[in-house]
Design a protein around this motif. Structure first.
Motif, short mmCIF file in Angstrom:
data_model
loop_
_atom_site.label_atom_id
_atom_site.label_comp_id
_atom_site.label_asym_id
_atom_site.label_seq_id
_atom_site.Cartn_x
_atom_site.Cartn_y
_atom_site.Cartn_z
N PHE A 69 -48.72 23.06 48.65
CA PHE A 69 -50.12 23.07 48.28
C PHE A 69 -50.39 24.29 47.40
N ALA A 70 -50.14 24.17 46.14
CA ALA A 70 -50.18 25.31 45.22
C ALA A 70 -51.54 25.99 45.16
N GLU A 71 -52.61 25.23 45.06
CA GLU A 71 -53.92 25.84 44.91
C GLU A 71 -54.81 25.66 46.14
N ALA A 72 -54.24 25.23 47.25
CA ALA A 72 -55.04 25.00 48.45
C ALA A 72 -55.39 26.32 49.12
N GLN A 73 -56.58 26.40 49.64
CA GLN A 73 -57.08 27.60 50.29
C GLN A 73 -57.69 27.24 51.64
N LEU A 74 -57.44 28.08 52.62
CA LEU A 74 -58.10 27.92 53.92
C LEU A 74 -59.38 28.75 53.89
N GLY A 75 -60.49 28.12 54.14
CA GLY A 75 -61.78 28.83 54.16
C GLY A 75 -62.01 29.52 55.48
N ILE A 76 -61.19 30.50 55.78
CA ILE A 76 -61.25 31.20 57.06
C ILE A 76 -62.58 31.93 57.25
N GLY A 77 -63.14 32.46 56.18
CA GLY A 77 -64.41 33.19 56.27
C GLY A 77 -65.55 32.29 56.69
N ALA A 78 -65.61 31.09 56.11
CA ALA A 78 -66.67 30.15 56.48
C ALA A 78 -66.54 29.74 57.94
N LEU A 79 -65.30 29.57 58.40
CA LEU A 79 -65.07 29.20 59.80
C LEU A 79 -65.51 30.33 60.73
N ILE A 80 -65.15 31.56 60.40
CA ILE A 80 -65.55 32.70 61.22
C ILE A 80 -67.07 32.83 61.22
N SER A 81 -67.69 32.65 60.07
CA SER A 81 -69.15 32.73 59.98
C SER A 81 -69.82 31.66 60.84
N ALA A 82 -69.29 30.44 60.81
CA ALA A 82 -69.85 29.36 61.64
C ALA A 82 -69.66 29.66 63.12
N ALA A 83 -68.51 30.23 63.49
CA ALA A 83 -68.26 30.58 64.89
C ALA A 83 -69.22 31.67 65.36
#
Length: 144
Positions: A69-83
């Motif tokens: 997945f060359a350009e794939a990104q995990l939106g970890i910040g959005a997940l932390i913000s939602a949590a």
């Protein structure tokens, strides 16, 4: 024997109980309350935590996925913000709704228990062995 109620009759009974009004009020208040907490989290907590992440903005913080997945990104910040948002809403609901309600319920139950007349506890029933001894004694009395 009770008759089975039709869908319409059951729905009318449900509406007449007032549960629908209480549920509607709870949903409206909950939605408005969630918006307030969401805004507070995004305006206060996210910027503080965002200062600690590399991007400077918690919601836009992503982690690249290596490999195919060359350009794939995990939106970890959005997940932390939602949590954080969820935990903030849960904490506020617990502190301002659940705890006071439980305290009110306990006080009401204590008041009800204090107002209820004392009920004498029934005598303990004899054990099986005691009953057999009594039966034996009665049978011996009848024989003599």
């Amino acid at each position: 024997m009770s008759e089975k109620k039709g869908l319409v009759a059951g729905f009318k009974e449900f509406i007449a109980q007032g549960n629908v009004i209480e549920l509607a009020v709870a949903v409206v208040i909950g939605t408005a309350f969630a918006a307030i907490v969401d805004t507070a989290v995004k305006a206060i907590i996210d910027p503080i935590i965002g200062a600690l992440v590399p991007t400077g903005d918690l919601a836009s913080w992503t982690i690249p996925i290596p490999g195919i997945f060359a350009e794939a990104q995990l939106g970890i910040g959005a997940l932390i913000s939602a949590a954080i948002n969820f935990l903030a809403i849960a904490l506020v609901v617990y502190l301002f709704i659940v705890r006071p309600y439980n305290g009110f319920k306990e006080r009401a139950e204590a008041k009800r228990a204090a107002a209820a007349p004392a009920v004498d506890e029934p005598e303990a029933l004899p054990t099986e062995q005691e009953l057999l001894v009594q039966i034996r004694d009665l049978l011996e009395k009848q024989k003599s």
